[in-house]
Design a protein around this motif. Structure first.
Motif, PDB file in Angstrom:
ATOM      1  N   ASN A   1      27.377  10.908  45.302  1.00  0.00           N
ATOM      2  CA  ASN A   1      26.087  11.083  45.959  1.00  0.00           C
ATOM      3  C   ASN A   1      25.145   9.925  45.620  1.00  0.00           C
ATOM      4  O   ASN A   1      25.026   9.510  44.481  1.00  0.00           O
ATOM      5  N   ASP A   2      24.487   9.406  46.646  1.00  0.00           N
ATOM      6  CA  ASP A   2      23.563   8.283  46.449  1.00  0.00           C
ATOM      7  C   ASP A   2      22.168   8.673  46.933  1.00  0.00           C
ATOM      8  O   ASP A   2      21.486   9.454  46.275  1.00  0.00           O
ATOM      9  N   PHE A   3      21.736   8.184  48.091  1.00  0.00           N
ATOM     10  CA  PHE A   3      20.384   8.473  48.571  1.00  0.00           C
ATOM     11  C   PHE A   3      20.148   9.971  48.718  1.00  0.00           C
ATOM     12  O   PHE A   3      21.020  10.718  49.173  1.00  0.00           O
ATOM     13  N   LEU A   4      18.937  10.374  48.349  1.00  0.00           N
ATOM     14  CA  LEU A   4      18.474  11.743  48.553  1.00  0.00           C
ATOM     15  C   LEU A   4      17.165  11.714  49.338  1.00  0.00           C
ATOM     16  O   LEU A   4      16.331  10.823  49.138  1.00  0.00           O
ATOM     17  N   GLY A   5      16.999  12.677  50.237  1.00  0.00           N
ATOM     18  CA  GLY A   5      15.745  12.825  50.957  1.00  0.00           C
ATOM     19  C   GLY A   5      15.422  14.297  51.115  1.00  0.00           C
ATOM     20  O   GLY A   5      16.320  15.115  51.334  1.00  0.00           O
ATOM     21  N   PHE A   6      14.154  14.642  50.993  1.00  0.00           N
ATOM     22  CA  PHE A   6      13.731  16.048  51.075  1.00  0.00           C
ATOM     23  C   PHE A   6      12.851  16.251  52.302  1.00  0.00           C
ATOM     24  O   PHE A   6      11.880  15.508  52.524  1.00  0.00           O
ATOM     25  N   PHE A   7      13.191  17.282  53.108  1.00  0.00           N
ATOM     26  CA  PHE A   7      12.433  17.638  54.301  1.00  0.00           C
ATOM     27  C   PHE A   7      11.892  19.060  54.138  1.00  0.00           C
ATOM     28  O   PHE A   7      12.677  20.016  54.111  1.00  0.00           O
ATOM     29  N   PRO A   8      10.581  19.235  53.999  1.00  0.00           N
ATOM     30  CA  PRO A   8      10.038  20.601  53.915  1.00  0.00           C
ATOM     31  C   PRO A   8      10.448  21.409  55.143  1.00  0.00           C
ATOM     32  O   PRO A   8      10.475  20.894  56.268  1.00  0.00           O
ATOM     33  N   LEU A   9      10.787  22.666  54.923  1.00  0.00           N
ATOM     34  CA  LEU A   9      11.224  23.524  56.018  1.00  0.00           C
ATOM     35  C   LEU A   9      10.003  24.025  56.791  1.00  0.00           C
ATOM     36  O   LEU A   9       9.097  24.629  56.210  1.00  0.00           O
ATOM     37  N   PRO A  10       9.936  23.754  58.090  1.00  0.00           N
ATOM     38  CA  PRO A  10       8.782  24.228  58.873  1.00  0.00           C
ATOM     39  C   PRO A  10       8.607  25.739  58.734  1.00  0.00           C
ATOM     40  O   PRO A  10       9.565  26.504  58.819  1.00  0.00           O
ATOM     41  N   GLY A  11       7.386  26.150  58.487  1.00  0.00           N
ATOM     42  CA  GLY A  11       7.095  27.568  58.358  1.00  0.00           C
ATOM     43  C   GLY A  11       7.318  28.141  56.982  1.00  0.00           C
ATOM     44  O   GLY A  11       7.031  29.328  56.749  1.00  0.00           O
ATOM     45  N   ALA A  12       7.826  27.330  56.037  1.00  0.00           N
ATOM     46  CA  ALA A  12       8.060  27.830  54.681  1.00  0.00           C
ATOM     47  C   ALA A  12       6.734  28.162  54.005  1.00  0.00           C
ATOM     48  O   ALA A  12       5.736  27.444  54.183  1.00  0.00           O
ATOM     49  N   SER A  13       6.720  29.237  53.219  1.00  0.00           N
ATOM     50  CA  SER A  13       5.488  29.622  52.518  1.00  0.00           C
ATOM     51  C   SER A  13       5.103  28.577  51.480  1.00  0.00           C
ATOM     52  O   SER A  13       3.929  28.383  51.185  1.00  0.00           O
ATOM     53  N   ASP A  14       6.105  27.886  50.924  1.00  0.00           N
ATOM     54  CA  ASP A  14       5.874  26.800  49.968  1.00  0.00           C
ATOM     55  C   ASP A  14       6.660  25.580  50.448  1.00  0.00           C
ATOM     56  O   ASP A  14       7.819  25.406  50.081  1.00  0.00           O
ATOM     57  N   PRO A  15       6.077  24.728  51.299  1.00  0.00           N
ATOM     58  CA  PRO A  15       6.826  23.615  51.882  1.00  0.00           C
ATOM     59  C   PRO A  15       7.409  22.647  50.853  1.00  0.00           C
ATOM     60  O   PRO A  15       8.415  21.993  51.127  1.00  0.00           O
ATOM     61  N   ALA A  16       6.787  22.562  49.672  1.00  0.00           N
ATOM     62  CA  ALA A  16       7.320  21.680  48.636  1.00  0.00           C
ATOM     63  C   ALA A  16       8.407  22.362  47.813  1.00  0.00           C
ATOM     64  O   ALA A  16       9.057  21.724  46.986  1.00  0.00           O
ATOM     65  N   GLY A  17       8.607  23.671  48.060  1.00  0.00           N
ATOM     66  CA  GLY A  17       9.597  24.407  47.287  1.00  0.00           C
ATOM     67  C   GLY A  17      10.717  24.981  48.122  1.00  0.00           C
ATOM     68  O   GLY A  17      11.546  25.749  47.611  1.00  0.00           O
ATOM     69  N   HIS A  18      10.766  24.627  49.405  1.00  0.00           N
ATOM     70  CA  HIS A  18      11.820  25.144  50.274  1.00  0.00           C
ATOM     71  C   HIS A  18      12.033  24.126  51.390  1.00  0.00           C
ATOM     72  O   HIS A  18      11.118  23.838  52.162  1.00  0.00           O
ATOM     73  N   GLY A  19      13.219  23.561  51.456  1.00  0.00           N
ATOM     74  CA  GLY A  19      13.455  22.542  52.468  1.00  0.00           C
ATOM     75  C   GLY A  19      14.912  22.153  52.556  1.00  0.00           C
ATOM     76  O   GLY A  19      15.797  22.822  52.015  1.00  0.00           O
ATOM     77  N   LEU A  20      15.143  21.062  53.254  1.00  0.00           N
ATOM     78  CA  LEU A  20      16.486  20.510  53.394  1.00  0.00           C
ATOM     79  C   LEU A  20      16.604  19.261  52.534  1.00  0.00           C
ATOM     80  O   LEU A  20      15.704  18.406  52.530  1.00  0.00           O
ATOM     81  N   LEU A  21      17.703  19.172  51.802  1.00  0.00           N
ATOM     82  CA  LEU A  21      18.002  17.984  51.013  1.00  0.00           C
ATOM     83  C   LEU A  21      19.146  17.261  51.699  1.00  0.00           C
ATOM     84  O   LEU A  21      20.207  17.854  51.950  1.00  0.00           O
ATOM     85  N   VAL A  22      18.926  15.994  52.050  1.00  0.00           N
ATOM     86  CA  VAL A  22      19.984  15.185  52.652  1.00  0.00           C
ATOM     87  C   VAL A  22      20.536  14.256  51.583  1.00  0.00           C
ATOM     88  O   VAL A  22      19.805  13.765  50.722  1.00  0.00           O
ATOM     89  N   VAL A  23      21.849  14.039  51.643  1.00  0.00           N
ATOM     90  CA  VAL A  23      22.541  13.320  50.570  1.00  0.00           C
ATOM     91  C   VAL A  23      23.561  12.355  51.168  1.00  0.00           C
ATOM     92  O   VAL A  23      24.374  12.751  52.005  1.00  0.00           O
ATOM     93  N   ASN A  24      23.524  11.091  50.748  1.00  0.00           N
ATOM     94  CA  ASN A  24      24.581  10.140  51.103  1.00  0.00           C
ATOM     95  C   ASN A  24      25.756  10.293  50.142  1.00  0.00           C
ATOM     96  O   ASN A  24      25.559  10.478  48.935  1.00  0.00           O
ATOM     97  N   HIS A  25      26.983  10.171  50.665  1.00  0.00           N
ATOM     98  CA  HIS A  25      28.186  10.091  49.819  1.00  0.00           C
ATOM     99  C   HIS A  25      28.786   8.709  50.031  1.00  0.00           C
ATOM    100  O   HIS A  25      29.437   8.439  51.038  1.00  0.00           O
ATOM    101  N   GLU A  26      28.551   7.832  49.057  1.00  0.00           N
ATOM    102  CA  GLU A  26      28.795   6.406  49.264  1.00  0.00           C
ATOM    103  C   GLU A  26      30.274   6.033  49.270  1.00  0.00           C
ATOM    104  O   GLU A  26      30.764   5.410  50.210  1.00  0.00           O
ATOM    105  N   TYR A  27      30.986   6.362  48.199  1.00  0.00           N
ATOM    106  CA  TYR A  27      32.388   5.957  48.112  1.00  0.00           C
ATOM    107  C   TYR A  27      33.135   6.895  47.174  1.00  0.00           C
ATOM    108  O   TYR A  27      32.556   7.835  46.628  1.00  0.00           O
ATOM    109  N   THR A  28      34.433   6.658  47.010  1.00  0.00           N
ATOM    110  CA  THR A  28      35.259   7.537  46.185  1.00  0.00           C
ATOM    111  C   THR A  28      35.952   6.751  45.071  1.00  0.00           C
ATOM    112  O   THR A  28      36.190   5.551  45.191  1.00  0.00           O
ATOM    113  N   ASN A  29      36.261   7.452  43.985  1.00  0.00           N
ATOM    114  CA  ASN A  29      37.048   6.921  42.867  1.00  0.00           C
ATOM    115  C   ASN A  29      38.335   7.732  42.782  1.00  0.00           C
ATOM    116  O   ASN A  29      38.348   8.810  42.190  1.00  0.00           O
TER     117      ASN A  29
END
Length: 657
Positions: A127-155
């Protein structure tokens, strides 16, 4: 004892160390040499930079006042062991690991019985880059959302029991079709729904938003290069649809709610030789083709240059993905250029256009910027769906007087003409590196993450290292020969506008151990023995405008410490002061730093834990059975697992406060 071969990440670094830029463009070191007497630069470099003006050496203030408490947390001692550590007063908990379920119905992780179908439903590798997107309509937008994750390469040596390294002399002899397909499924990206409950983060199971993207996910090519004859293959005669994304390193989050993920070292996946006289020979060479680090071409003909010479041209782009729609087709935005993208972090211009900064992660390559043609529509986000298909790509030239300018990478302007082999903008973008060579861009010391600070109007360029820069190649923006520890450059766009053509620049800090004069580090005198670092890679600017730096390449043999996160002062009397905050386990790399909107959670990604420090002559190659650490499982039946970690402040509040 025989020196072991380099591990996968060190081998990748060695490949980048070779450099593939044949142009005679000035290096950043040469720009420095024009600005200051070369002998003074070299003398300053060997004596901690004191002979260079304050513009280049913030450490020149010998008796600095105590810096203001921008980062009041107790500093974490620097070291290296098999666990992760965080500054006192904070908690750091593993959120998700390689093999954990992502899609509904995903099977339990079993590395001894792994299959391509299982991996395609589970969290990917490295896992490399991470990004957080608050979920629309969430009661706590900073505490409920989508986390996007890059998977760069394999060992493969750490993933598969009894296998060991497969590149080099092994010639991929142990790789079967199933193992290759597992690797392909472990690349790409993940979308997971996450929620904070009782102060702790968890992955929401069976989420309707959950998604895995792999090296075989269908994607659309868009922008000026889409449909070019140079993007056409036997499987895609139209040149508009490609399978998968490769080596996705860093990225960005747009104001209209999409995820930008960047293809970096795409050359690793290709094998074979082009026919003599092939039209693509010079183009592929400029990107280091073939890389021969993976054996995929044995089972998938599209990775064999002799069979599909255009396939590499379909990689090396920025990919845009809608994380809220798991059925959406990812789009490769060709207007943003083709090279070894590290990241695509953006900021708003004064006139409402969107500005994306990009580093080409190879020694002696360049820093880029893309500015959209149109302003962002803040009211109707869907109106921005194709905004990244039209705009101007530029490359940076750093001048010796501390000024710089963005040079448009546009067909018909300057040398980018048919006389130099370009037929149209598609050709210019497919060969972005050659276009930048001809424009006279400044050769940099491995430009990686480039992040804007909306609070201050500054832009920070992470330059990881360059062991191949010689004394006669130093310049103002790359001021050290044999730059093993890297540095950070600060840009000040004219008028505080990120879309301005011109900028001022200075070196914020030259990295490495300040106690060793020959290193030439320029951290402020307030930096402690735990606070200095080498090899800056990714970075993040939090909501308060504070800069945080993630590193790649620190180890017991190189710097006496593991990689991690350091807080960096960029203003006031404490400018140039770094403070240690987080440490990864042995063999791991620090990636993906990203804050929630309220700064109460700091997500970070830990890559390839368990790799041996193979620059240490006493080390043995790491394998599934014998990793350098078993973090985070500490179970001899399981391999070390790359993971995402959520950092919070105990008792609540902003991280690092």
């Amino acid at each position: 004892m025989t020196q072991p071969s380099l591990n996968r990440s060190q081998q990748a670094e060695a490949a980048e160390d070779a450099g593939s830029n044949p142009s005679s463009n000035p290096t950043l070191g040469e720009v420095v040499a024009q600005r200051f007497d070369r002998r003074e630069i070299l003398r300053g470099g060997l004596a901690g930079g004191l002979a260079i003006s304050a513009t280049l050496a913030p450490r020149a203030v010998a008796a600095a006042e105590p810096p203001p408490e921008t980062f009041p947390f107790p500093e974490l001692p620097a070291g290296a062991d098999e666990r992760h550590h965080v500054a006192e007063g904070h908690a750091a908990e593993v959120l998700i690991r390689w093999g954990d379920p992502v899609l509904p119905g995903a099977p339990a992780f079993d590395p001894h019985r792994q299959t391509p179908a299982a991996q395609a439903q589970q969290f990917g590798y490295n896992n490399d880059f991470l990004g957080f997107f608050p979920l629309p309509g969430a009661s706590d937008p900073a505490g409920h959302g989508l986390l996007v994750v890059n998977h760069e390469y394999t060992n493969e040596e750490l993933m598969f029991p009894g296998l060991g390294r497969q590149d080099g002399k092994a010639a991929f002899a142990g790789m079967s079709r199933d193992l290759v397909d597992i690797e392909m499924a472990a690349h790409g990206g993940s979308v997971i729904e996450v929620e904070r409950e009782g102060g702790r983060w968890r992955v929401v199971p069976e989420s309707a938003f959950a998604r895995r993207i792999t090296a075989t996910t269908p994607m659309r090519l868009a922008g000026p290069a889409a449909g070019s004859d140079r993007l056409r293959t036997s499987a895609d005669p139209e040149g508009r649809t490609v399978l998968g994304m490769l080596n996705n390193c860093a990225g960005g989050v747009t104001p209209w709610g999409t995820w930008l993920t960047c293809e970096e070292n795409i050359n690793y996946y290709f094998q074979g030789r082009l026919p003599e006289g092939s039209a693509e020979a010079k183009n592929h060479k400029r990107l280091g083709m073939p890389g021969n680090l993976y054996g995929w071409a044995r089972f998938h003909a599209r990775f064999d240059l002799a069979k599909e010479p255009n396939e590499p041209n379909r990689f090396g782009w920025v990919v845009e993905i809608d994380p809220f729609d798991p059925t959406s087709v990812p789009v490769k935005r060709t207007a943003m250029g083709r090279f070894k993208h590290e990241g695509a972090a953006g900021a708003m211009a004064r006139d409402g256009r969107y500005v994306v900064f990009q580093g080409d992660d190879e020694r002696f390559d360049y820093v880029y910027r893309f500015v959209t043609r149109d302003a962002v529509n803040r009211q109707y986000k869907a109106a921005n769906r194709d905004i990244l298909d039209s705009g101007t790509l530029s490359v940076a030239r750093f001048d010796a007087d501390g000024r710089g300018t963005w040079l448009p990478v546009v067909f018909g302007q300057g040398p980018l003409t048919p006389e130099n082999g370009f037929r149209d903008q598609a050709d210019v973008l497919i060969e972005t590196r050659r276009a930048a060579d001809l424009l006279g861009a400044t050769k940099m010391d491995r430009p990686e993450d480039v992040e804007a600070n909306p609070k201050t109007g500054k832009v920070y360029v992470m330059l990881t290292n360059n062991g191949r820069r010689k004394a006669d190649q130093v310049d103002a923006a790359n001021p050290r020969p044999d730059n093993r520890f890297g540095h950070i450059v600060e840009l000040s766009p004219e008028g505080g506008d990120f879309a301005a053509k011109d900028f001022a620049w200075e070196v914020l800090v030259r990295c490495g151990d300040p106690a060793i004069a020959a290193v030439g580090a320029t951290f402020s005198s307030a930096t402690t023995k735990d606070g200095w670092f080498g090899m800056p890679d990714n970075c993040a600017v939090d909501g308060q405008g504070r800069l945080w730096v993630a590193t790649d390449g620190n180890s017991p043999s190189r710097t006496g410490r593991a990689d991690g996160i350091w807080a960096m002062e960029t203003q006031g009397p404490g400018r140039g002061t770094a403070k240690h905050f987080f440490q990864v386990p042995l063999g791991a790399e620090m990636c993906g730093p990203y804050f929630t909107p309220d700064d109460t959670t700091f997500f970070v990604a830990v890559q390839h834990p368990g790799e041996a420090d193979e620059e240490d002559p006493t080390a043995t190659p790491a394998t599934f059975e014998n990793p350098a650490t078993r973090w985070p499982d500490f179970d001899p039946a399981l391999p070390p697992r790359p993971a995402v970690v959520a950092i919070t402040k105990r008792g609540g509040g902003k991280v690092g406060a």
